[in-house]
Design a protein around this motif. Structure first.
Motif, PDB file in Angstrom:
ATOM      1  N   ALA A  18       0.848  -1.184   0.000  1.00 55.44           N
ATOM      2  CA  ALA A  18       0.000   0.000   0.000  1.00 55.44           C
ATOM      3  C   ALA A  18       0.888   1.239   0.000  1.00 55.44           C
ATOM      4  CB  ALA A  18      -0.910  -0.008   1.233  1.00 55.44           C
ATOM      5  N   ASN A  19       0.283   2.379  -0.228  1.00 56.52           N
ATOM      6  CA  ASN A  19       1.034   3.631  -0.276  1.00 56.52           C
ATOM      7  C   ASN A  19       1.347   4.180   1.111  1.00 56.52           C
ATOM      8  OD1 ASN A  19      -1.620   4.179   0.253  1.00 56.52           O
ATOM      9  ND2 ASN A  19      -1.823   5.860  -1.177  1.00 56.52           N
ATOM     10  N   ASP A  20       0.943   3.486   2.147  1.00 54.33           N
ATOM     11  CA  ASP A  20       1.179   3.918   3.517  1.00 54.33           C
ATOM     12  C   ASP A  20       1.303   2.667   4.389  1.00 54.33           C
ATOM     13  OD1 ASP A  20       1.509   5.599   5.644  1.00 54.33           O
ATOM     14  OD2 ASP A  20      -0.512   6.442   5.601  1.00 54.33           O
ATOM     15  N   GLU A  21       1.685   2.831   5.630  1.00 58.91           N
ATOM     16  CA  GLU A  21       1.824   1.686   6.525  1.00 58.91           C
ATOM     17  C   GLU A  21       0.617   1.491   7.425  1.00 58.91           C
ATOM     18  OE1 GLU A  21       5.436   1.939   8.723  1.00 58.91           O
ATOM     19  OE2 GLU A  21       6.662   2.125   6.923  1.00 58.91           O
ATOM     20  N   ASN A  22      -0.158   2.558   7.637  1.00 55.83           N
ATOM     21  CA  ASN A  22      -1.290   2.506   8.563  1.00 55.83           C
ATOM     22  C   ASN A  22      -2.567   2.994   7.887  1.00 55.83           C
ATOM     23  OD1 ASN A  22       0.409   1.733  10.695  1.00 55.83           O
ATOM     24  ND2 ASN A  22       0.931   3.859  11.100  1.00 55.83           N
ATOM     25  N   CYS A  23      -3.672   2.464   8.350  1.00 52.21           N
ATOM     26  CA  CYS A  23      -4.985   2.898   7.886  1.00 52.21           C
ATOM     27  C   CYS A  23      -5.217   4.324   8.384  1.00 52.21           C
ATOM     28  CB  CYS A  23      -6.053   1.959   8.431  1.00 52.21           C
ATOM     29  SG  CYS A  23      -7.743   2.425   8.041  1.00 52.21           S
ATOM     30  N   GLY A  24      -5.675   5.198   7.526  1.00 51.38           N
ATOM     31  CA  GLY A  24      -5.914   6.590   7.894  1.00 51.38           C
ATOM     32  C   GLY A  24      -7.108   6.782   8.801  1.00 51.38           C
ATOM     33  N   ILE A  25      -7.938   5.769   8.981  1.00 58.55           N
ATOM     34  CA  ILE A  25      -9.123   5.891   9.816  1.00 58.55           C
ATOM     35  C   ILE A  25      -8.858   5.321  11.209  1.00 58.55           C
ATOM     36  CG2 ILE A  25     -11.543   5.216  10.085  1.00 58.55           C
ATOM     37  CD1 ILE A  25     -11.688   5.189   6.984  1.00 58.55           C
ATOM     38  N   CYS A  26      -8.438   4.063  11.284  1.00 60.53           N
ATOM     39  CA  CYS A  26      -8.239   3.431  12.600  1.00 60.53           C
ATOM     40  C   CYS A  26      -6.798   3.534  13.093  1.00 60.53           C
ATOM     41  CB  CYS A  26      -8.667   1.963  12.560  1.00 60.53           C
ATOM     42  SG  CYS A  26      -7.574   0.894  11.595  1.00 60.53           S
ATOM     43  N   ARG A  27      -5.877   3.938  12.224  1.00 62.91           N
ATOM     44  CA  ARG A  27      -4.456   4.077  12.556  1.00 62.91           C
ATOM     45  C   ARG A  27      -3.769   2.761  12.910  1.00 62.91           C
ATOM     46  NH1 ARG A  27      -3.348   8.398   9.957  1.00 62.91           N
ATOM     47  NH2 ARG A  27      -4.339  10.279  10.715  1.00 62.91           N
ATOM     48  N   MET A  28      -4.401   1.642  12.563  1.00 63.48           N
ATOM     49  CA  MET A  28      -3.781   0.326  12.781  1.00 63.48           C
ATOM     50  C   MET A  28      -2.960  -0.019  11.529  1.00 63.48           C
ATOM     51  SD  MET A  28      -4.849  -0.587  15.769  1.00 63.48           S
ATOM     52  CE  MET A  28      -4.578  -2.326  15.879  1.00 63.48           C
ATOM     53  N   ALA A  29      -1.938  -0.830  11.711  1.00 62.08           N
ATOM     54  CA  ALA A  29      -1.070  -1.213  10.597  1.00 62.08           C
ATOM     55  C   ALA A  29      -1.837  -2.034   9.564  1.00 62.08           C
ATOM     56  CB  ALA A  29       0.117  -2.017  11.117  1.00 62.08           C
ATOM     57  N   PHE A  30      -1.516  -1.827   8.296  1.00 58.34           N
ATOM     58  CA  PHE A  30      -2.155  -2.609   7.236  1.00 58.34           C
ATOM     59  C   PHE A  30      -1.775  -4.086   7.330  1.00 58.34           C
ATOM     60  CE2 PHE A  30      -2.465   1.397   4.531  1.00 58.34           C
ATOM     61  CZ  PHE A  30      -3.804   1.546   4.798  1.00 58.34           C
ATOM     62  N   ASN A  31      -0.597  -4.396   7.844  1.00 61.21           N
ATOM     63  CA  ASN A  31      -0.191  -5.789   7.986  1.00 61.21           C
ATOM     64  C   ASN A  31      -0.917  -6.472   9.130  1.00 61.21           C
ATOM     65  OD1 ASN A  31       1.506  -5.526   5.838  1.00 61.21           O
ATOM     66  ND2 ASN A  31       3.315  -5.173   7.063  1.00 61.21           N
ATOM     67  N   GLY A  32      -1.610  -5.711   9.939  1.00 64.15           N
ATOM     68  CA  GLY A  32      -2.452  -6.254  10.998  1.00 64.15           C
ATOM     69  C   GLY A  32      -3.887  -6.277  10.505  1.00 64.15           C
TER      70      GLY A  32
END
Length: 84
Positions: A18-32
Protein backbone atom coordinates in the motif's frame (compact mmCIF):
# COMPACT_ATOMS: atom_id res chain seq x y z
CA UNK A 1 29.61 -37.31 2.63
CA UNK A 2 25.87 -37.64 2.09
CA UNK A 3 23.29 -35.48 3.79
CA UNK A 4 19.85 -36.87 4.48
CA UNK A 5 17.10 -34.41 5.35
CA UNK A 6 14.77 -35.91 7.92
CA UNK A 7 12.30 -33.03 8.12
CA UNK A 8 11.88 -29.38 7.27
CA UNK A 9 9.56 -26.56 8.29
CA UNK A 10 8.38 -24.00 5.78
CA UNK A 11 7.99 -20.40 6.88
CA UNK A 12 6.10 -17.73 5.01
CA UNK A 13 5.27 -14.11 5.54
CA UNK A 14 3.01 -11.67 3.75
CA UNK A 15 2.31 -7.98 3.64
CA UNK A 16 -0.01 -5.63 1.87
CA UNK A 17 1.58 -3.36 -0.72
CA UNK A 18 0.00 0.00 0.00
CA UNK A 19 1.03 3.63 -0.28
CA UNK A 20 1.18 3.92 3.52
CA UNK A 21 1.82 1.69 6.52
CA UNK A 22 -1.29 2.51 8.56
CA UNK A 23 -4.99 2.90 7.89
CA UNK A 24 -5.91 6.59 7.89
CA UNK A 25 -9.12 5.89 9.82
CA UNK A 26 -8.24 3.43 12.60
CA UNK A 27 -4.46 4.08 12.56
CA UNK A 28 -3.78 0.33 12.78
CA UNK A 29 -1.07 -1.21 10.60
CA UNK A 30 -2.15 -2.61 7.24
CA UNK A 31 -0.19 -5.79 7.99
CA UNK A 32 -2.45 -6.25 11.00
CA UNK A 33 -6.20 -5.93 10.96
CA UNK A 34 -8.81 -3.34 11.77
CA UNK A 35 -10.31 -3.12 15.29
CA UNK A 36 -13.39 -5.09 14.13
CA UNK A 37 -11.38 -8.15 13.04
CA UNK A 38 -9.43 -10.69 15.02
CA UNK A 39 -7.27 -12.13 12.24
CA UNK A 40 -5.55 -10.21 9.41
CA UNK A 41 -5.71 -11.40 5.83
CA UNK A 42 -8.53 -12.09 3.41
CA UNK A 43 -11.24 -11.32 5.97
CA UNK A 44 -9.90 -7.79 6.42
CA UNK A 45 -8.77 -6.65 2.95
CA UNK A 46 -7.52 -3.26 1.90
CA UNK A 47 -9.43 -1.10 -0.54
CA UNK A 48 -8.22 1.84 -2.60
CA UNK A 49 -10.12 4.87 -3.74
CA UNK A 50 -9.67 6.62 -7.05
CA UNK A 51 -7.81 9.28 -5.07
CA UNK A 52 -5.14 6.59 -4.30
CA UNK A 53 -5.81 6.53 -0.55
CA UNK A 54 -6.00 3.08 1.02
CA UNK A 55 -8.01 1.86 4.03
CA UNK A 56 -9.18 -1.35 5.66
CA UNK A 57 -12.44 -2.31 3.97
CA UNK A 58 -14.35 -2.33 7.27
CA UNK A 59 -13.01 1.09 8.26
CA UNK A 60 -13.95 2.86 5.01
CA UNK A 61 -17.40 1.22 4.95
CA UNK A 62 -18.07 2.51 8.48
CA UNK A 63 -16.79 5.94 7.48
CA UNK A 64 -18.98 6.09 4.36
CA UNK A 65 -22.06 4.92 6.28
CA UNK A 66 -21.52 7.68 8.84
CA UNK A 67 -21.53 10.41 6.16
CA UNK A 68 -24.82 12.25 5.92
CA UNK A 69 -24.94 13.79 2.45
CA UNK A 70 -21.95 13.05 0.25
CA UNK A 71 -19.35 10.38 0.74
CA UNK A 72 -15.83 11.81 0.87
CA UNK A 73 -12.36 10.35 1.37
CA UNK A 74 -11.36 10.96 5.00
CA UNK A 75 -7.86 12.00 3.92
CA UNK A 76 -8.29 14.36 0.98
CA UNK A 77 -12.06 15.05 1.13
CA UNK A 78 -12.55 14.20 -2.56
CA UNK A 79 -15.71 12.34 -3.47
CA UNK A 80 -15.07 8.68 -2.59
CA UNK A 81 -15.13 6.19 -5.44
CA UNK A 82 -13.68 2.70 -5.15
CA UNK A 83 -10.78 2.05 -7.51
CA UNK A 84 -11.58 -0.68 -10.01
Amino acid sequence: MKVKIKSWNGVASWLWVANDENCGICRMAFNGCCPDCKVPGDDCPLVWGQCSHCFHMHCILKWLNSQQVQQHCPMCRQEWKFKE
